[in-house]
Scaffold this active site. Structure first.
Site, PDB file in Angstrom:
ATOM      1  N   TYR A  76      -1.312  -0.274  10.432  1.00 60.98           N
ATOM      2  CA  TYR A  76      -1.645  -0.953   9.176  1.00 60.98           C
ATOM      3  C   TYR A  76      -0.469  -0.818   8.199  1.00 60.98           C
ATOM      4  O   TYR A  76       0.026  -1.801   7.650  1.00 60.98           O
ATOM      5  CB  TYR A  76      -2.935  -0.366   8.592  1.00 60.98           C
ATOM      6  CG  TYR A  76      -3.174  -0.771   7.159  1.00 60.98           C
ATOM      7  CD1 TYR A  76      -3.422  -2.094   6.818  1.00 60.98           C
ATOM      8  CD2 TYR A  76      -3.141   0.179   6.138  1.00 60.98           C
ATOM      9  CE1 TYR A  76      -3.629  -2.462   5.495  1.00 60.98           C
ATOM     10  CE2 TYR A  76      -3.354  -0.176   4.824  1.00 60.98           C
ATOM     11  CZ  TYR A  76      -3.593  -1.498   4.501  1.00 60.98           C
ATOM     12  OH  TYR A  76      -3.794  -1.860   3.193  1.00 60.98           O
ATOM     13  N   ARG A 105      -9.065  15.001   9.423  1.00 59.18           N
ATOM     14  CA  ARG A 105      -8.943  13.686  10.059  1.00 59.18           C
ATOM     15  C   ARG A 105      -7.475  13.486  10.450  1.00 59.18           C
ATOM     16  O   ARG A 105      -6.576  13.742   9.635  1.00 59.18           O
ATOM     17  CB  ARG A 105      -9.383  12.615   9.053  1.00 59.18           C
ATOM     18  CG  ARG A 105      -9.427  11.209   9.589  1.00 59.18           C
ATOM     19  CD  ARG A 105     -10.066  10.255   8.583  1.00 59.18           C
ATOM     20  NE  ARG A 105      -9.253  10.044   7.391  1.00 59.18           N
ATOM     21  CZ  ARG A 105      -9.565   9.224   6.397  1.00 59.18           C
ATOM     22  NH1 ARG A 105     -10.701   8.536   6.440  1.00 59.18           N
ATOM     23  NH2 ARG A 105      -8.788   9.087   5.354  1.00 59.18           N
ATOM     24  N   SER A 112       0.832  -1.192   0.000  1.00 60.25           N
ATOM     25  CA  SER A 112       0.000   0.000   0.000  1.00 60.25           C
ATOM     26  C   SER A 112       0.873   1.251   0.000  1.00 60.25           C
ATOM     27  O   SER A 112       1.993   1.243   0.532  1.00 60.25           O
ATOM     28  CB  SER A 112      -0.854  -0.016   1.271  1.00 60.25           C
ATOM     29  OG  SER A 112      -1.403   1.245   1.506  1.00 60.25           O
ATOM     30  N   LYS A 128       2.322  -3.628   6.589  1.00 56.24           N
ATOM     31  CA  LYS A 128       2.696  -3.798   5.171  1.00 56.24           C
ATOM     32  C   LYS A 128       4.210  -3.656   5.007  1.00 56.24           C
ATOM     33  O   LYS A 128       4.841  -4.404   4.273  1.00 56.24           O
ATOM     34  CB  LYS A 128       1.963  -2.770   4.297  1.00 56.24           C
ATOM     35  CG  LYS A 128       0.463  -2.955   4.225  1.00 56.24           C
ATOM     36  CD  LYS A 128       0.102  -4.205   3.433  1.00 56.24           C
ATOM     37  CE  LYS A 128      -1.388  -4.441   3.355  1.00 56.24           C
ATOM     38  NZ  LYS A 128      -1.741  -5.723   2.745  1.00 56.24           N
TER      39      LYS A 128
HETATM   40  P1  NAD Z   1     -11.052  -6.903   1.593  1.00 59.10           P
HETATM   41  O1  NAD Z   1     -11.184  -6.858   3.069  1.00 59.10           O
HETATM   42  O2  NAD Z   1     -12.253  -6.620   0.776  1.00 59.10           O
HETATM   43  O3  NAD Z   1     -10.500  -8.337   1.159  1.00 59.10           O
HETATM   44  C1  NAD Z   1      -9.658  -9.108   1.962  1.00 59.10           C
HETATM   45  C2  NAD Z   1     -10.153 -10.542   1.898  1.00 59.10           C
HETATM   46  O4  NAD Z   1      -9.281 -11.363   2.661  1.00 59.10           O
HETATM   47  C3  NAD Z   1     -11.553 -10.713   2.481  1.00 59.10           C
HETATM   48  O5  NAD Z   1     -12.317 -11.523   1.622  1.00 59.10           O
HETATM   49  C4  NAD Z   1     -11.304 -11.418   3.824  1.00 59.10           C
HETATM   50  O6  NAD Z   1     -12.384 -12.259   4.189  1.00 59.10           O
HETATM   51  C5  NAD Z   1     -10.046 -12.192   3.523  1.00 59.10           C
HETATM   52  N1  NAD Z   1      -9.180 -12.459   4.674  1.00 59.10           N
HETATM   53  C6  NAD Z   1      -8.772 -11.566   5.610  1.00 59.10           C
HETATM   54  N2  NAD Z   1      -7.967 -12.164   6.482  1.00 59.10           N
HETATM   55  C7  NAD Z   1      -7.840 -13.460   6.099  1.00 59.10           C
HETATM   56  C8  NAD Z   1      -7.132 -14.581   6.602  1.00 59.10           C
HETATM   57  N3  NAD Z   1      -6.396 -14.483   7.704  1.00 59.10           N
HETATM   58  N4  NAD Z   1      -7.223 -15.744   5.946  1.00 59.10           N
HETATM   59  C9  NAD Z   1      -7.978 -15.865   4.836  1.00 59.10           C
HETATM   60  N5  NAD Z   1      -8.666 -14.837   4.309  1.00 59.10           N
HETATM   61  C10 NAD Z   1      -8.610 -13.659   4.936  1.00 59.10           C
HETATM   62  O7  NAD Z   1      -9.848  -5.929   1.203  1.00 59.10           O
HETATM   63  P2  NAD Z   1      -9.396  -5.410  -0.232  1.00 59.10           P
HETATM   64  O8  NAD Z   1      -9.739  -3.974  -0.339  1.00 59.10           O
HETATM   65  O9  NAD Z   1      -9.817  -6.335  -1.286  1.00 59.10           O
HETATM   66  O10 NAD Z   1      -7.816  -5.463  -0.044  1.00 59.10           O
HETATM   67  C11 NAD Z   1      -7.062  -6.587  -0.467  1.00 59.10           C
HETATM   68  C12 NAD Z   1      -5.615  -6.363  -0.074  1.00 59.10           C
HETATM   69  O11 NAD Z   1      -5.137  -5.162  -0.662  1.00 59.10           O
HETATM   70  C13 NAD Z   1      -5.396  -6.207   1.440  1.00 59.10           C
HETATM   71  O12 NAD Z   1      -4.206  -6.860   1.792  1.00 59.10           O
HETATM   72  C14 NAD Z   1      -5.248  -4.720   1.617  1.00 59.10           C
HETATM   73  O13 NAD Z   1      -4.458  -4.413   2.731  1.00 59.10           O
HETATM   74  C15 NAD Z   1      -4.570  -4.326   0.319  1.00 59.10           C
HETATM   75  N6  NAD Z   1      -4.802  -2.911  -0.030  1.00 59.10           N
HETATM   76  C16 NAD Z   1      -6.090  -2.474  -0.146  1.00 59.10           C
HETATM   77  C17 NAD Z   1      -6.329  -1.121  -0.420  1.00 59.10           C
HETATM   78  C18 NAD Z   1      -7.727  -0.590  -0.510  1.00 59.10           C
HETATM   79  O14 NAD Z   1      -7.899   0.624  -0.391  1.00 59.10           O
HETATM   80  N7  NAD Z   1      -8.748  -1.423  -0.748  1.00 59.10           N
HETATM   81  C19 NAD Z   1      -5.245  -0.244  -0.579  1.00 59.10           C
HETATM   82  C20 NAD Z   1      -3.954  -0.740  -0.484  1.00 59.10           C
HETATM   83  C21 NAD Z   1      -3.743  -2.093  -0.210  1.00 59.10           C
HETATM   84  N1  UFG Z   2     -12.333  11.692   3.288  1.00 55.60           N
HETATM   85  C1  UFG Z   2     -13.365  12.532   3.632  1.00 55.60           C
HETATM   86  N2  UFG Z   2     -14.497  11.978   4.183  1.00 55.60           N
HETATM   87  C2  UFG Z   2     -14.625  10.641   4.395  1.00 55.60           C
HETATM   88  C3  UFG Z   2     -13.550   9.794   4.047  1.00 55.60           C
HETATM   89  C4  UFG Z   2     -12.420  10.354   3.496  1.00 55.60           C
HETATM   90  O1  UFG Z   2     -13.292  13.735   3.452  1.00 55.60           O
HETATM   91  O2  UFG Z   2     -15.657  10.206   4.909  1.00 55.60           O
HETATM   92  C5  UFG Z   2     -11.127  12.276   2.659  1.00 55.60           C
HETATM   93  C6  UFG Z   2      -9.846  12.032   3.426  1.00 55.60           C
HETATM   94  O3  UFG Z   2      -9.638  13.004   4.384  1.00 55.60           O
HETATM   95  C7  UFG Z   2      -8.832  12.020   2.286  1.00 55.60           C
HETATM   96  C8  UFG Z   2      -9.597  11.456   1.097  1.00 55.60           C
HETATM   97  O4  UFG Z   2     -10.964  11.641   1.424  1.00 55.60           O
HETATM   98  O5  UFG Z   2      -8.461  13.333   1.977  1.00 55.60           O
HETATM   99  C9  UFG Z   2      -9.345   9.979   0.859  1.00 55.60           C
HETATM  100  O6  UFG Z   2      -9.562   9.247   2.058  1.00 55.60           O
HETATM  101  P1  UFG Z   2      -9.689   7.658   2.086  1.00 55.60           P
HETATM  102  O7  UFG Z   2      -9.964   7.256   3.485  1.00 55.60           O
HETATM  103  O8  UFG Z   2     -10.632   7.204   1.030  1.00 55.60           O
HETATM  104  O9  UFG Z   2      -8.249   7.180   1.611  1.00 55.60           O
HETATM  105  P2  UFG Z   2      -6.813   7.401   2.276  1.00 55.60           P
HETATM  106  O10 UFG Z   2      -5.950   7.976   1.215  1.00 55.60           O
HETATM  107  O11 UFG Z   2      -6.892   8.132   3.546  1.00 55.60           O
HETATM  108  O12 UFG Z   2      -6.344   5.946   2.650  1.00 55.60           O
HETATM  109  C10 UFG Z   2      -6.615   4.849   1.804  1.00 55.60           C
HETATM  110  C11 UFG Z   2      -6.759   3.614   2.679  1.00 55.60           C
HETATM  111  C12 UFG Z   2      -5.446   3.157   3.172  1.00 55.60           C
HETATM  112  C13 UFG Z   2      -4.529   2.981   2.023  1.00 55.60           C
HETATM  113  C14 UFG Z   2      -4.361   4.288   1.334  1.00 55.60           C
HETATM  114  C15 UFG Z   2      -3.395   4.187   0.199  1.00 55.60           C
HETATM  115  O13 UFG Z   2      -7.592   3.880   3.792  1.00 55.60           O
HETATM  116  O14 UFG Z   2      -5.603   1.920   3.803  1.00 55.60           O
HETATM  117  O15 UFG Z   2      -5.632   4.695   0.843  1.00 55.60           O
HETATM  118  O16 UFG Z   2      -3.676   3.090  -0.568  1.00 55.60           O
HETATM  119  F1  UFG Z   2      -3.326   2.534   2.447  1.00 55.60           F
END
Ligand code: NAD
Ligand code: UFG
Length: 339
Positions: A150, A293, A126, A154
């Site tokens: 978090y 935030r 991430s 990573k």
């Molecule tokens: P998500 O929560 O929708 O998907 C994660 C999946 O993994 C879920 O289906 C959950 O049931 C499963 N899971 C969690 N822990 C587990 C375990 N111990 N064993 C087996 N299954 C398990 O999340 P997502 O948004 O699809 O994210 C996928 C990956 O990408 C994550 O590792 C997350 O940290 C990373 N990531 C996501 C974002 C984002 O904004 N969505 C950004 C950067 C990185």
């Molecule tokens: N924001 C609002 N209102 C909300 C939610 C978010 O104004 O209800 C604003 C935040 O302050 C920020 C922007 O919208 O300026 C984006 O916020 P997000 O929470 O959607 O995303 P972030 O960039 O803060 O973080 C996300 C995930 C992290 C991830 C990161 C980079 O939460 O886990 O993107 O991938 F690591």
């Protein structure tokens, strides 16, 4: 012959889109998920889109026995590890949970992979690993300095992967650092279905637009950005998973460790995203300005050039498409997936 790709977390938001694209690209995905943040109904939807019901093994990546059974029963060519927890706030109140799910889980998975001589691994990292370097355009050389547990989890896994590759250079590893994944498959059959109140902007906006929540809180309008609100590099989830396909291709060329940012190279402010969503949905998104935030950086995005050079990949879908596809999913599934 079709390659078997183990997709841990394959019923989650990004994983389910990955599974669709893997099937469409001729791979055979095998999903391993404990349903801690997803629902089995996703499988019906994947089948509706692709005509193929992917194999699912229910289990937890922290459970070595379950993983060993899986690897014993199925020949696996590569692993994409999406399984993990991702809520920044929860990682601050329950760090052990995050280090267990994310770090311990990945180490157990790597140990079982090694035991079965499967050494091709794609990891969901991430942009949070970067913290705030004092500038806005990040590249892969930007120092790693996560500011929450978090992000730290990573970073810890990334370190494990770097040390592993150093000691055992016959591994092929891709560390992919995602910026802000949003959007949904164009069918509207799969998408992001957060539990409870969404932490992230796009799912919150779409729940306001569909009438599930009254208004959006905009966290700060006094940032040094073009309109005072926070700016991020939103990337369409289909572009994101397509980047993983390119990574799999590159990894199949031989042992290596790749570290690549996946983003568009652009940025969109909170107010710009609201406007784009209103246009795509035809719905009003009422909002109120709130204090900043804690822990938010004003703006950041990636320089996307290394992804182009190393993976031959660039994001194609624009903010309008991200909003249109999110709305298609949200309006067809106002309550998310059925139980
Ligand atoms: P998500 O929560 O929708 O998907 C994660 C999946 O993994 C879920 O289906 C959950 O049931 C499963 N899971 C969690 N822990 C587990 C375990 N111990 N064993 C087996 N299954 C398990 O999340 P997502 O948004 O699809 O994210 C996928 C990956 O990408 C994550 O590792 C997350 O940290 C990373 N990531 C996501 C974002 C984002 O904004 N969505 C950004 C950067 C990185
Ligand atoms: N924001 C609002 N209102 C909300 C939610 C978010 O104004 O209800 C604003 C935040 O302050 C920020 C922007 O919208 O300026 C984006 O916020 P997000 O929470 O959607 O995303 P972030 O960039 O803060 O973080 C996300 C995930 C992290 C991830 C990161 C980079 O939460 O886990 O993107 O991938 F690591």
């Amino acid at each position: 012959m079709s390659q078997n790709i183990l997709v841990t977390g394959g019923t989650g938001y990004i994983g389910s889109h990955m599974v669709v694209r893997l099937i469409e690209s001729g791979y055979t995905p095998i999903i391993f998920d404990n349903f801690s943040n997803s629902k089995p109904a996703v499988l019906d939807r994947i089948e509706q889109i692709t005509g193929v019901r992917p194999l699912l093994v229910k289990g937890d990546i922290r459970n070595e026995q379950e993983l060993e059974n899986l690897f014993r029963n199925h020949q696996i060519d590569a692993v994409i590890n999406f399984a993990g927890k991702k809520a920044v706030g929860e990682s601050e109140t329950d760090p052990l949970l995050y280090f267990s799910y994310n770090v311990e889980g990945t180490i157990v998975l790597l140990r079982v992979m090694k035991k079965f001589n499967v050494k091709k691994f794609v990891f969901s990292s991430s942009a949070t690993v970067y913290g705030d370097p004092g500038y806005d355009e990040f590249n892969e050389e930007t120092p790693l300095a996560p500011i929450n547990n978090y992000g730290l989890s990573k970073w810890m896994i990334e370190e494990v992967l770097r040390k592993l590759y150093k000691a055992e250079p016959d591994w092929s590893i891709a560390i992919l650092r995602y910026f802000n994944p949003v959007g949904a498959h164009e069918s509207g059959l799969i998408g992001e279905d957060p539990n409870g109140i969404p932490n992230n902007l796009m799912p919150f906006i779409s729940q306001v637009a569909v009438g599930k929540r009254a208004h959006l809180n905009v966290f700060g309008n006094d940032y040094p950005t073009r309109d005072g609100t926070g700016c991020r590099d939103y990337i369409h989830v289909m572009d994101l998973v397509e980047g993983h396909l390119n990574a799999l291709d590159v990894l199949s060329k031989g042992p290596q460790l790749l570290t690549v940012n996946l983003g568009t190279g652009g940025s969109t402010s909170v107010l710009e995203l609201i406007k784009a969503f209103e246009k795509a949905s035809g719905k009003k998104v009422p909002y109120q300005i709130c204090p900043r935030r804690a822990g938010d950086k004003a703006a950041y995005w990636t320089n996307p050039s290394l992804a182009k050079t190393l993976l031959g990949w660039t994001a194609k879908r624009d903010i309008e498409t991200m909003c249109k596809d999110t709305w298609n999913w949200q309006s067809k599934n106002p309550q998310g997936y059925p139980d």
